[in-house]
Design an enzyme around this catalytic site. Sequence first.
Site, PDB file in Angstrom:
ATOM      1  N   GLU A 120       1.326  32.384  14.279  1.00 43.40           N
ATOM      2  CA  GLU A 120       2.708  32.279  14.761  1.00 43.40           C
ATOM      3  C   GLU A 120       3.502  33.532  14.405  1.00 43.40           C
ATOM      4  O   GLU A 120       4.238  34.064  15.239  1.00 43.40           O
ATOM      5  CB  GLU A 120       3.358  31.027  14.178  1.00 43.40           C
ATOM      6  CG  GLU A 120       2.683  29.751  14.663  1.00 43.40           C
ATOM      7  CD  GLU A 120       3.630  28.584  14.795  1.00 43.40           C
ATOM      8  OE1 GLU A 120       4.132  28.370  15.909  1.00 43.40           O
ATOM      9  OE2 GLU A 120       3.852  27.902  13.773  1.00 43.40           O
ATOM     10  N   GLU A 140      -2.578  23.386  14.049  1.00 49.03           N
ATOM     11  CA  GLU A 140      -1.624  22.322  13.724  1.00 49.03           C
ATOM     12  C   GLU A 140      -1.995  20.964  14.314  1.00 49.03           C
ATOM     13  O   GLU A 140      -1.899  19.933  13.632  1.00 49.03           O
ATOM     14  CB  GLU A 140      -0.214  22.733  14.176  1.00 49.03           C
ATOM     15  CG  GLU A 140       0.471  23.729  13.264  1.00 49.03           C
ATOM     16  CD  GLU A 140       0.030  25.170  13.480  1.00 49.03           C
ATOM     17  OE1 GLU A 140       0.557  26.060  12.796  1.00 49.03           O
ATOM     18  OE2 GLU A 140      -0.856  25.404  14.338  1.00 49.03           O
TER      19      GLU A 140
END
Length: 266
Positions: A120, A140
């Site tokens: 990210e 995730e």
Amino acid sequence: MGGTEHLTVQREGATLVLTLNRPEARNALSLPMLVGLYDGWLEADADDSVRSVVFTGAGGSFCSGMDLKALAGNGMAGEEYRDRLKADPDLHWKAMLRHHRPRKPVIAAVEGYCVAGGTEMLQGTDIRVAAESATFGLFEVKRGLFPIGGSTVRLQRQIPRTHALEMLLTGRPYSAREAAAIGLVGHVVPDGTALDKALEIAEQINACGPLAVEAVKASVYETAEMTEQDGLAAELTRGWPVFDTADAKEGARAFTEKRPPVYKRA
């Protein structure tokens, strides 16, 4: 220069090197790391002698993402930094480049794991170098979590949507070669040399006119979601003033005199 126990700050000429420094945890995010990282971005923005930033990790890893032990309730290192988060509840998002874009070019040098929050943060950088054995991915969903660092928005704008959705929805790892093939990184180099390659690119940027470099970066991001017509108009607004600077005149003189230019940000 700033820094914390989990984030080191060094100068390499006109390049500021920010290093995630928690190798025993594969540089999993911590409060000291986030505070140091945000302060590093601010330092780069404020110091005109800094012309580029290299972002990397110590100990053979870039970043393995959030500290899941802390998320599970086992506490997070660096509680003494908690008051910084209270004073600025957005600090962690700024540190991770979700809510802050440095005005200087940021070059990522990735060795080892660059997953979850690491991938990210990578999306907030401008140029990306990966070592051959680097690993990328957004894990995730495998953990019942959401990649809230910006990936559901940014990733589809940086790589083809089919690849973005596969990465987001499968939670599988990607090799450096595969990351390069889908456009997530720009260079794949032998293990142990990612930082060297990033510094080489930084030196090429540092040799250019700093006002021009910053204006070009700003224009690219500013116009990314505009129509072509609006983008071209915005480009003129951003670009024409650069031609009136002393740096532009110095660049022209240096070219005609066949010498390296000496830019002064004027």
